[in-house]
Design an enzyme around this catalytic site. Structure first.
Site, PDB file in Angstrom:
ATOM      1  N   CYS A   1      -8.804 -11.618  -9.500  1.00  0.00           N
ATOM      2  CA  CYS A   1      -8.645 -12.621  -8.441  1.00  0.00           C
ATOM      3  C   CYS A   1      -9.853 -12.588  -7.492  1.00  0.00           C
ATOM      4  O   CYS A   1     -10.961 -12.852  -7.923  1.00  0.00           O
ATOM      5  CB  CYS A   1      -7.311 -12.401  -7.725  1.00  0.00           C
ATOM      6  N   TYR A   2      -9.651 -12.216  -6.232  1.00  0.00           N
ATOM      7  CA  TYR A   2     -10.793 -12.141  -5.315  1.00  0.00           C
ATOM      8  C   TYR A   2     -11.893 -11.249  -5.899  1.00  0.00           C
ATOM      9  O   TYR A   2     -13.084 -11.555  -5.779  1.00  0.00           O
ATOM     10  CB  TYR A   2     -10.337 -11.590  -3.955  1.00  0.00           C
TER      11      TYR A   2
ATOM     12  N   GLY B   1      -7.525 -10.085  -2.885  1.00  0.00           N
ATOM     13  CA  GLY B   1      -7.539  -9.920  -1.435  1.00  0.00           C
ATOM     14  C   GLY B   1      -7.336 -11.261  -0.756  1.00  0.00           C
ATOM     15  O   GLY B   1      -7.474 -12.311  -1.393  1.00  0.00           O
TER      16      GLY B   1
ATOM     17  N   LYS C   1       6.456   7.254  -5.966  1.00  0.00           N
ATOM     18  CA  LYS C   1       7.828   7.783  -6.013  1.00  0.00           C
ATOM     19  C   LYS C   1       8.390   7.842  -7.434  1.00  0.00           C
ATOM     20  O   LYS C   1       8.991   8.833  -7.837  1.00  0.00           O
ATOM     21  CB  LYS C   1       8.726   6.889  -5.146  1.00  0.00           C
TER      22      LYS C   1
ATOM     23  N   GLU D   1      -1.139  -7.421 -13.214  1.00  0.00           N
ATOM     24  CA  GLU D   1      -0.250  -6.321 -12.786  1.00  0.00           C
ATOM     25  C   GLU D   1       1.184  -6.771 -12.510  1.00  0.00           C
ATOM     26  O   GLU D   1       2.074  -5.940 -12.418  1.00  0.00           O
ATOM     27  CB  GLU D   1      -0.837  -5.614 -11.552  1.00  0.00           C
TER      28      GLU D   1
ATOM     29  N   ASP E   1      11.597  14.630  -3.049  1.00  0.00           N
ATOM     30  CA  ASP E   1      10.194  15.034  -2.884  1.00  0.00           C
ATOM     31  C   ASP E   1      10.050  16.541  -2.667  1.00  0.00           C
ATOM     32  O   ASP E   1       9.280  17.214  -3.357  1.00  0.00           O
ATOM     33  CB  ASP E   1       9.535  14.285  -1.707  1.00  0.00           C
TER      34      ASP E   1
ATOM     35  N   HIS F   1      -3.192 -12.420 -12.156  1.00  0.00           N
ATOM     36  CA  HIS F   1      -2.770 -11.054 -11.832  1.00  0.00           C
ATOM     37  C   HIS F   1      -2.104 -10.395 -13.032  1.00  0.00           C
ATOM     38  O   HIS F   1      -0.963 -10.693 -13.348  1.00  0.00           O
ATOM     39  CB  HIS F   1      -1.804 -11.077 -10.642  1.00  0.00           C
TER      40      HIS F   1
END
Ligand code: XMP
Length: 515
Positions: free
Chosen positions: A85-86, A58, A370, A175, A231, A173
């Site tokens: 992280c944060y 964050g 998506k 990710e 969708d 991170h």
């Protein structure tokens, strides 16, 4: 897709730019993950009975007034926690570690040194590895009972763990793709610490959603507004698998689709054996659009007319109490959270329906990103051209004829030019490299020379962009020889056009669409 049927991991979102990505990566590891706001209470977390909790990064410093805090009662619950992280800093500070602002932060690629045995998360991985950092504060001392397991030049404690309390933290991170061992670290946390199994996949979504739809709709009937987009097509196919002929799809054909698109939708749905009402409303829409040049007014007219036509058709379908919508997780997050209040998918879209339609919503995709919707589409054996269809604005070509009235003649010109572009760019195997590519028709005429005569005709503008999410975009570097072919073909084959231009504007400052 709930705790009742699938193991889940909750990601508390402290406002980091990669929070959604954390949830996606966890899902890629085969475990369902959901993003919750930082304000979620410990009781709410407990009620969800998650297998683990991840605290995101964050923008705040742990010393900022009002910065999100570590929910300390969590420790009592024994739910495994991974702070990123944060998320790690706030946990370390709350439990008595030393967190301070370093003289300079670490941003971007950073060398990480594994210390000690590396613990569960880093043990056996290379002692020196690259990771991606984005922080100013650092953990200087781990709280009591924690073992530091890595360091970087700017972070004396770049990762830590307390196996006993099942609390883990990493400053980097995992990710982002620039952390090569990131996925491995996440996997270890999920499997070895949290004991999650690999259960989440497109196939599991299909099975679960079919069961959930059957339970929700019971013996009832449902309708679904089709746009031809991925969708609504995936949502309709899922619901059809669940309730068969008790689903009726309504396809409002506003006459603003691309070449052959309406026919294709009708053909595909007939092929699947799905009941489809095809409303050919071209005349109605073009009648309303006659003489209108203002772009916002065009949008509004198309949107309102769409609702009117849909309502008329829906009222003819007796006994339908349910409305199927292709709402995605990104719509849910954007409209303020994952509570299950019914929000109508109106954002940016013509498919938005008025709230006084007395339907209960069926939204089988509301927990999916998506790319996951595409995977589900493939699992349901939808054709690639449907699954990989580019985003197409609800108001269709109506917003790609700019500076003048939308009428049949101009729509036909635009459709033909756009079709040639699709043939050539598709033929050059560039389809999946580009986020969107299309033609725009500005309502101006300029002079040209063809044969022995001067012409006075429309230009066509080619717009092609690369993008990850449409928030930002770059103009695509389509090779000149492909552009040349497109240009030649458009001028030669489309009467009424004597000039082709290529838009080389990124977003920002431009937008993807003209209008
Ligand atoms: P812009 O032009 O704002 O577009 O850069 C971002 C993305 O949104 C799509 N778009 C729309 N989609 N209804 C839609 O469903 C609309 O009115 C609309 N306007 C823009 C656009 O194609 C791009 O993918």
């Amino acid at each position: 897709m709930s705790a009742a049927t699938t193991e889940e991991v909750l990601v508390l979102d402290f406002g980091g730019q990669y929070s959604q990505l954390i949830a996606r990566r966890i899902r890629e590891c085969g475990v369902f993950a959901e993003l919750l706001p930082a304000s979620t209470t410990v009781e709410q977390i407990q009620n969800r009975n998650p297998k683990a909790l991840v605290l995101s990064g964050g923008p705040a410093s742990v010393y900022d007034a009002g910065a999100p805090e570590f929910p300390e009662q969590l420790v009592e619950l024994g739910i495994p926690v991974l702070g990123i992280c944060y998320g790690m800093q706030v946990m370390a500070k709350a439990l008595g570690g030393k967190v301070e602002g370093a003289e300079s932060g670490e941003f971007g690629r950073t060398e990480l040194t594994v210390t000690g045995d590396g613990g569960v998360l880093l043990g056996g991985l290379p002692d020196e590895q690259t990771c991606w950092m984005s922080h100013r504060d650092s953990v200087f001392e781990a709280p009591e009972g924690f073992t530091p397991i890595a360091s970087t030049p700017g972070s004396p404690v770049a990762a830590l763990e307390s196996a006993e309390k099942k609390l883990y933290g990493i400053q980097f991170h995992p990710e982002v793709v620039h952390t090569p061992y990131g996925t491995e670290v996440l996997k270890r946390f999920l499997r070895e610490v949290a004991g999650c199994e690999e259960q989440w996949s497109a196939a599991s979504v299909v099975t679960e959603q079919i069961a959930a739809i059957r339970e929700q709709v019971g013996e009832g009937k449902a309708i679904c507004g089709l746009s031809g987009g991925v969708d609504s097509s995936v949502a309709a196919k899922l619901v059809h698998e669940a309730i068969g002929d008790r689903l009726t799809c309504v396809f409002v054909d506003h006459g603003l689709m691309r070449m052959n698109e309406a026919e294709q939708v009708v053909e595909d749905f007939q092929h699947f054996g799905i009941k489809l009402v095809h409303v050919d409303a071209e005349e109605r829409f073009l009648g309303k659009l006659a003489g209108v040049t203002d772009p916002e007014t065009k949008r509004k007219i198309i949107g309102e007319e769409f609702i009117r036509v849909f309502e008329e058709e829906a009222s003819k379908i007796e006994g339908a109490d349910f409305l199927v919508q292709g709402t995605l997780y990104s719509d849910v997050i954007e409209s303020g959270g994952s509570d299950h209040a019914a929000t109508i998918k109106s954002h940016h879209n013509v498919g938005g329906l008025p709230e006084d339609l007395q339907f209960e919503l069926v939204e089988p995709l509301r927990m999916l990103f998506k790319d996951e919707v595409r995977a589900v589409g493939t699992e349901l054996e939808l054709p690639d051209r449907m699954v990989w269809r580019q985003p197409f604005p609800g108001p269709g070509l109506g917003i790609r004829i700019v500076g003048g009235e939308v009428n049949k003649e101009r729509l036909d010109i635009l459709r033909e030019a756009d079709h040639i572009l699709h043939e050539e760019v598709g033929g050059a195997n560039m389809y999946r490299d580009l986020w969107q590519f299309f033609c725009v028709l500005p309502v101006i005429r300029s002079v040209g020379v063809q044969g022995d005569g001067r012409t006075y005709a429309y230009p066509v503008i080619i717009r092609a962009v690369t993008s990850k999410d449409a928030m930002t975009a770059d103009w695509a570097r389509i090779p000149y020889d492909v552009l040349e072919k497109v240009s030649n073909r458009i001028i030669n084959e489309v009467s009424g056009v004597n000039r082709v231009a290529y838009d080389i504007t990124s977003k920002p400052p431009g937008t993807i669409e003209w209008e």
